[in-house]
Write a protein that holds these residues in place. Structure first.
Motif, PDB file in Angstrom:
ATOM      1  N   PRO A 373       0.819  -1.218   0.000  1.00  0.00           N
ATOM      2  CA  PRO A 373       0.000   0.000   0.000  1.00  0.00           C
ATOM      3  C   PRO A 373       0.855   1.271   0.000  1.00  0.00           C
ATOM      4  O   PRO A 373       0.323   2.367  -0.155  1.00  0.00           O
ATOM      5  N   PHE A 374       2.171   1.115   0.162  1.00  0.00           N
ATOM      6  CA  PHE A 374       3.074   2.267   0.226  1.00  0.00           C
ATOM      7  C   PHE A 374       3.646   2.574  -1.155  1.00  0.00           C
ATOM      8  O   PHE A 374       3.997   1.670  -1.909  1.00  0.00           O
ATOM      9  N   GLN A 375       3.778   3.842  -1.469  1.00  0.00           N
ATOM     10  CA  GLN A 375       4.377   4.221  -2.754  1.00  0.00           C
ATOM     11  C   GLN A 375       5.838   3.798  -2.815  1.00  0.00           C
ATOM     12  O   GLN A 375       6.296   3.259  -3.813  1.00  0.00           O
ATOM     13  N   ARG A 376       6.581   4.053  -1.732  1.00  0.00           N
ATOM     14  CA  ARG A 376       7.973   3.613  -1.641  1.00  0.00           C
ATOM     15  C   ARG A 376       8.397   3.635  -0.194  1.00  0.00           C
ATOM     16  O   ARG A 376       7.974   4.507   0.566  1.00  0.00           O
ATOM     17  N   LEU A 377       9.203   2.671   0.210  1.00  0.00           N
ATOM     18  CA  LEU A 377       9.763   2.604   1.549  1.00  0.00           C
ATOM     19  C   LEU A 377      11.276   2.704   1.444  1.00  0.00           C
ATOM     20  O   LEU A 377      11.891   1.971   0.665  1.00  0.00           O
ATOM     21  N   ALA A 378      11.882   3.561   2.230  1.00  0.00           N
ATOM     22  CA  ALA A 378      13.320   3.785   2.117  1.00  0.00           C
ATOM     23  C   ALA A 378      14.125   2.552   2.487  1.00  0.00           C
ATOM     24  O   ALA A 378      15.223   2.338   1.965  1.00  0.00           O
ATOM     25  N   TRP A 379      13.597   1.701   3.358  1.00  0.00           N
ATOM     26  CA  TRP A 379      14.361   0.566   3.881  1.00  0.00           C
ATOM     27  C   TRP A 379      14.019  -0.770   3.243  1.00  0.00           C
ATOM     28  O   TRP A 379      14.646  -1.777   3.532  1.00  0.00           O
ATOM     29  N   GLY A 380      12.998  -0.817   2.372  1.00  0.00           N
ATOM     30  CA  GLY A 380      12.657  -2.119   1.814  1.00  0.00           C
ATOM     31  C   GLY A 380      11.354  -2.144   1.051  1.00  0.00           C
ATOM     32  O   GLY A 380      10.989  -1.192   0.351  1.00  0.00           O
ATOM     33  N   ARG A 381      10.623  -3.236   1.198  1.00  0.00           N
ATOM     34  CA  ARG A 381       9.387  -3.471   0.458  1.00  0.00           C
ATOM     35  C   ARG A 381       8.318  -3.998   1.404  1.00  0.00           C
ATOM     36  O   ARG A 381       8.602  -4.369   2.534  1.00  0.00           O
ATOM     37  N   ALA A 382       7.076  -4.082   0.907  1.00  0.00           N
ATOM     38  CA  ALA A 382       5.987  -4.614   1.717  1.00  0.00           C
ATOM     39  C   ALA A 382       4.986  -5.320   0.824  1.00  0.00           C
ATOM     40  O   ALA A 382       4.841  -4.985  -0.365  1.00  0.00           O
ATOM     41  N   THR A 383       4.307  -6.314   1.369  1.00  0.00           N
ATOM     42  CA  THR A 383       3.156  -6.926   0.720  1.00  0.00           C
ATOM     43  C   THR A 383       2.010  -6.912   1.730  1.00  0.00           C
ATOM     44  O   THR A 383       2.198  -6.630   2.913  1.00  0.00           O
TER      45      THR A 383
END
Length: 621
Positions: A373-383
């Protein structure tokens, strides 16, 4: 609910004898519309699977990237006939006797795919060289004057049948790749390649389309229920009706109504025809919104077997690639290139087994998940899976504090593979949750935090945050493209451009024809980063990565940071895609919310400049 088509069900769905197949391109639109009607039902298993095996195997495999003792360094050893300019007859004469698959090769592949955590597999049934791994009954395939015949399975065997049977026996979906190109058929579309025969005869493309259609009908009718037909490829001059797309789509839908088809009957790896897009060896930065997609990638550089390509991806690289793709809503179809005996290089097998070990612990963060749901995360990724987020920690925060930009309540956070709950705290002023990570997980392949929320994720307004090294990187897809006159650009100027289509794909902000257009970014600096002690100011040095044709140089512009301007003048870099880093000056910021924009003051040439990135690098105290 979608159900996998069983063999019994398949046998009850033969080609309808009285069905009138389409005969021309006028039916393309109708056929594509029919496919779209049932897409969600057919795509159910595919969207859950997320990870599959691609297999490139054929007469190029015995060559292994060599011809007559000469090593060909080019990527894609499956193109060896073309790289070495080998006539088809000579290619067949040398390679056919060497293509001798081991008995049981398919079972070994299936076991490896299952151990790796893959859920489906796609094998080349015919590559560009025109040779068929399935036993075709087409007259040209059985005997021809060019290569004697296209069928290459050893006597008494059908390696395509062995592949499909072995995969299904172990619970994997099986599908076939099929090349629309053909370097040997006398009526195939000619290309400017040495591998194509150049005898000057007039080509009957209708005859070639009928030949291809016969092949596809054989695959559909003789090899049990298939997951997909993976076509390759189209260009602007040969697509759609050039391949008889309407007829092929009709046959697929009529014979196997649950099958999937990729988009390469048409031009463009990201076109929306068919069921899913096929970016090759690159991951779209924000996925492909509004469509399903699958990255096909390799374990080394080549798809076909290469005895000299030692650029093997290790386990962390593949795991991160998979997580990156799935976090953006896509699938990974990861290629193996077996040798002439069907044996998978040990380096590739070892990596896949390592990926499988990671998947046994972390698979719930991959299977059945949807995009971040995040556009971009500085430290990684998400599902995401319902009210649960899976956080892939690519870059371990130096202070052990994982900042998650959500505003709703979290009930529990744990590392997959561990039962201990992690401490959570909320920083209301920055609309984020902070999770304290244990030091013991540093160095793992890719740690994943399971974050359970009280309800659906409520994501804070997007802003670029410092990466774990403290650098603030402003990228094209994070920008808002605006216009001084109406707040938004008019759509005819400033845009995000993609350069390249395979492997080295790059993006930039470009087409800056109107001086009043400009890109802007929102930035947030957390108050708990190592670079910030409480509310202490942080000093940065600002750099812009830009390109400009020499004749358009000289535009005056300003980097505007919270209203403070740092001025510059564009320099000629030798072309619109030849980039240079330019130092702009120092910047001082305190933790909190900030804004950045680049605005043109003058534009003496065709355009202002292209921007690939802006970096704000913290200055050590």
């Amino acid at each position: 609910m979608f159900r996998t088509l069983t063999l019994a069900a398949f046998l009850l769905h033969p080609v309808h004898a009285n069905a009138a197949p389409p005969t021309d391109a006028a039916n393309e639109g109708e056929e594509l519309a029919r496919w779209a009607e049932s897409r969600d039902e057919r795509m159910g298993w595919w969207r859950d699977a997320r990870f599959g095996m691609f297999v490139h195997w054929g007469l190029y495999s015995p060559a292994g990237g060599f011809w007559d003792g000469k090593k060909y360094e080019q990527h894609y050893a499956e193109w060896i006939q073309n790289w070495a300019s080998v006539p088809c007859a000579e290619y067949a004469r040398q390679m056919k006797p060497l293509f001798q698959p081991d008995v049981g090769f398919a079972e070994a592949w299936a076991e490896l795919a299952k151990e790796a955590g893959m859920r489906y597999a796609v094998m080349t049934s015919k590559h560009h060289d025109g040779f068929t791994l399935f036993n075709s009954k087409e007259p040209y395939s059985q005997a021809n004057d060019v290569a004697g015949g296209t069928n290459i399975s050893p006597a008494g065997r059908d390696v395509a049948r062995e592949f499909a049977g072995a995969m299904r026996a172990r619970g994997l979906q099986a599908g076939f790749y099929y090349s629309l190109l053909d370097w040997q058929h006398p009526d195939a579309y000619e290309m400017a390649l040495p591998a194509y025969p150049k005898d000057g005869h007039a080509r009957d493309h209708q005859r070639y389309k009928a030949y291809m259609r016969g092949h596809v009908r054989e695959l559909l009718s003789n090899y049990g229920p298939l997951s997909t037909i993976w076509f390759d490829y189209s260009d602007q001059s040969r697509q759609g009706d050039a391949w008889g797309a309407a007829q092929l789509l009709f046959d697929m839908r009529e014979v196997q109504p649950s099958i999937l088809v990729n988009n390469r009957l048409f031009f463009g790896l990201e076109n929306k025809n068919g069921d899913y897009g096929t970016p090759e060896k690159y991951v779209p930065p924000t996925g492909l919104p509004g469509m399903d997609w699958e990255v096909n990638h390799t374990l080394n550089e080549s798809y076909g077997y290469s005895a000299h390509d030692m650029h093997w991806k290790d386990v962390p690289t593949v795991v991160r690639l998979l997580a990156d793709i799935v976090s953006k809503g896509g699938n990974l179809l990861l290629n193996i290139g077996p040798d002439a005996k069907g044996r998978v290089p040990e380096q590739a097998a070892a990596t896949l087994r390592g990926v499988g070990a990671w998947m046994k612990v972390h698979g719930e963060a991959i299977y059945g998940t949807t995009a971040s749901p995040f556009q971009r995360l500085a430290w990684g990724r998400a599902t995401r899976k319902g009210n649960t987020l899976y956080l892939f920690v690519f870059d371990w925060p130096s202070d052990g504090m994982l900042h998650v930009p959500i505003t709703n309540a979290a009930t529990r956070a744990t590392l997959l593979g561990a039962s201990q709950e992690l401490t959570m705290a909320r920083f209301v002023d920055l609309d984020e949750l902070v999770i304290t990570l244990p030091k013991s997980t540093v160095g793992e392949t890719l740690p994943v935090v399971r974050l359970e929320l009280s309800d659906a994720p409520k994501v804070a307004e997007f802003a670029v945050r410092p990466d774990t090294d403290g650098v603030i990187r402003l990228k094209p897809h994070d920008a808002e493209l605006q216009n001084e006159g109406n707040g938004k650009r008019n759509g005819e100027g400033l845009r995000i451009e993609q350069v390249g289509a395979i492997e080295n794909v790059q993006y930039n902000i470009g087409y800056w024809l109107d001086r009043v257009d400009f890109p802007s970014w929102k930035v947030r600096i957390p108050s708990t980063t190592t670079a910030n002690s409480g509310k202490d100011a942080v000093r940065y040095e600002a750099y812009i990565t830009m390109a400009c044709a020499d004749e358009s140089a000289g535009s005056a512009y300003s980097l505007v940071l919270d209203g403070v301007k740092v001025d510059g003048v564009t320099r000629g870099t030798g072309g619109w895609q030849k980039y240079q880093d330019v130092f702009l000056g120092p910047v001082t910021w305190t933790p909190g919310a900030h804004s950045v924009a680049v605005k043109a003051i003058t534009k003496p040439g065709e355009a202002v400049m292209n921007i690939r990135e802006i970096r704000l690098v913290p200055v050590a105290k």
